[in-house]
Design a protein around this motif. Sequence first.
Motif, PDB file in Angstrom:
ATOM      1  N   ARG A 197      -5.895   5.026   0.353  1.00 23.96           N
ATOM      2  CA  ARG A 197      -4.860   3.999   0.336  1.00 23.96           C
ATOM      3  C   ARG A 197      -4.841   3.348  -1.041  1.00 23.96           C
ATOM      4  O   ARG A 197      -5.759   2.632  -1.425  1.00 23.96           O
ATOM      5  CB  ARG A 197      -5.104   2.956   1.421  1.00 23.96           C
ATOM      6  CG  ARG A 197      -4.071   1.837   1.422  1.00 23.96           C
ATOM      7  CD  ARG A 197      -4.220   0.909   2.611  1.00 23.96           C
ATOM      8  NE  ARG A 197      -3.874   1.556   3.859  1.00 23.96           N
ATOM      9  CZ  ARG A 197      -3.354   0.918   4.916  1.00 23.96           C
ATOM     10  NH1 ARG A 197      -3.131  -0.378   4.861  1.00 23.96           N
ATOM     11  NH2 ARG A 197      -3.079   1.565   6.020  1.00 23.96           N
ATOM     12  N   PRO A 252       0.822  -1.216   0.000  1.00 24.12           N
ATOM     13  CA  PRO A 252       0.000   0.000   0.000  1.00 24.12           C
ATOM     14  C   PRO A 252       0.852   1.261   0.000  1.00 24.12           C
ATOM     15  O   PRO A 252       1.959   1.284   0.529  1.00 24.12           O
ATOM     16  CB  PRO A 252      -0.795  -0.126   1.305  1.00 24.12           C
ATOM     17  CG  PRO A 252       0.126  -0.887   2.212  1.00 24.12           C
ATOM     18  CD  PRO A 252       0.899  -1.842   1.337  1.00 24.12           C
ATOM     19  N   MET A 286      -2.728   0.897  -3.932  1.00 21.91           N
ATOM     20  CA  MET A 286      -1.911  -0.318  -3.928  1.00 21.91           C
ATOM     21  C   MET A 286      -1.034  -0.325  -5.172  1.00 21.91           C
ATOM     22  O   MET A 286      -1.514  -0.073  -6.286  1.00 21.91           O
ATOM     23  CB  MET A 286      -2.782  -1.564  -3.904  1.00 21.91           C
ATOM     24  CG  MET A 286      -3.661  -1.714  -2.665  1.00 21.91           C
ATOM     25  SD  MET A 286      -2.736  -1.880  -1.129  1.00 21.91           S
ATOM     26  CE  MET A 286      -1.887  -3.438  -1.391  1.00 21.91           C
TER      27      MET A 286
END
Length: 458
Positions: free
Chosen positions: A257, A119, A259
């Motif tokens: 967040r 992340p 990735m």
Amino acid sequence: MTAVMTLPDAAPRSIVEERAMRPPTIGRIRPGIKVLKSSARENAKAANLYQTMVAGGSSFDDIAKAIESQCRIRDALVPKNVPYFTCRRSDFTSPDVADEILRLYGEDRGDGIKLYRFPVLFAFNDWMSNLPNQMAAWGATGRKYFSEYGPDGTRYCKTYAKIERDPRAQRAKRHFGGRTVIFRQDDSIPDGVCDPEQCPQYQSRQCNLSASFIFAVPDIKGLGLIELPTNSIYVLQKAYAAMQTVLLARGKLTGTRFMLSKREFDITRINEGGEAVRQKQMLTVLDAEIDIGALLDGAEDPAPALESANAAVAMIETGGNVHALHADDAQPQVDQHAGGSAESGADGSPDPDAPQSHGLAGPLMERVMADLADGGTRPESLDEKRHRMSDLLQRLGLNAEDRQQGFRVYAHSTYGRGWAERAKDVDSMNERLKQALTDPAKLDGEINAATQAVLFSD
């Protein structure tokens, strides 16, 4: 990290504030690895030295220098495409940070602990601050030439002015505030405009696209951000599309967040014979862990839509222009200075099927989504339909703050609750928005009518 890093707007009060702020970095994660080239692998001493230094966590730059010094082999390492990122102690100011990243997010898929997916949090709401990029040619002492855009949108080729000599001191004149940047003006580039077709450095593959993700990793301590370089136009454009989608849903990039992972794509390249050939390539992919459909829809009935629109996350904020690269810039390159980036075609030739950027986010997003659709043979997914819708909204000017809630009410009134989760309704909306490109006034009238109906309804 939820705070937004901003630049000072007031007049400078110090020498430090005179210069543009650069986000501090504490280390670098690399998109691939470097291995010994075939001729170097035949040298037993070089092979042993490589294995020993890799196991010890040395950087690939240090390994290459050691092999050149001890084995007299220059340019012994070449990039290799792998499904994981390289997170080495030697690439961080505090080596323990690399160990912590691998401990938290590393996976063992049968080949030891590797960083396959992790992340990231961005510190800026401007995508260019999170993913700075330019064309650049590097020499032994650093950047030799690099591109910058002028106020008129033209991409210029810049370089550093030659250091003058002080005749009285018989030495180079000291410069205050860093080296002077000037337009490149020589026989190859007489007008200072970045023209790859006329640039000898570009034609000899010395000048390539140079870009870096700048981010923080959750639960990793350190006063600075982490960098991940790339020189792939595919990675750059897909990351841009992902950030624009999040802006569509949340109105900001900070606090989300994301990735980073690697995924295999079929890439088209031009071989030495001028023919288009396909090859598989592992590319860095940026995703976000958010429910786009729920944020787009708002989960409210049409009647209280105006009230909910004010409280909900804005559907769209602003759409940034994409700096228009020359068509030949859409070619993946192997950047020897990126420390093992293998996100490129085998020969760095331009891809006729690659997405090109021509100024607006709309055409770019459509080309990116077409590339993701595997040559047009796979049905368009719901996420891809939403990408296309975000592009159309931007082109129609519905991303303006004073128009967002009107569109929201119109969508609810027309398709009902949960419309953004239904592919059929999203297709219908996309078709209506596409028609509006030729007659925007008609759509504006429909939006106004829907808004008035809500305002004066019981």
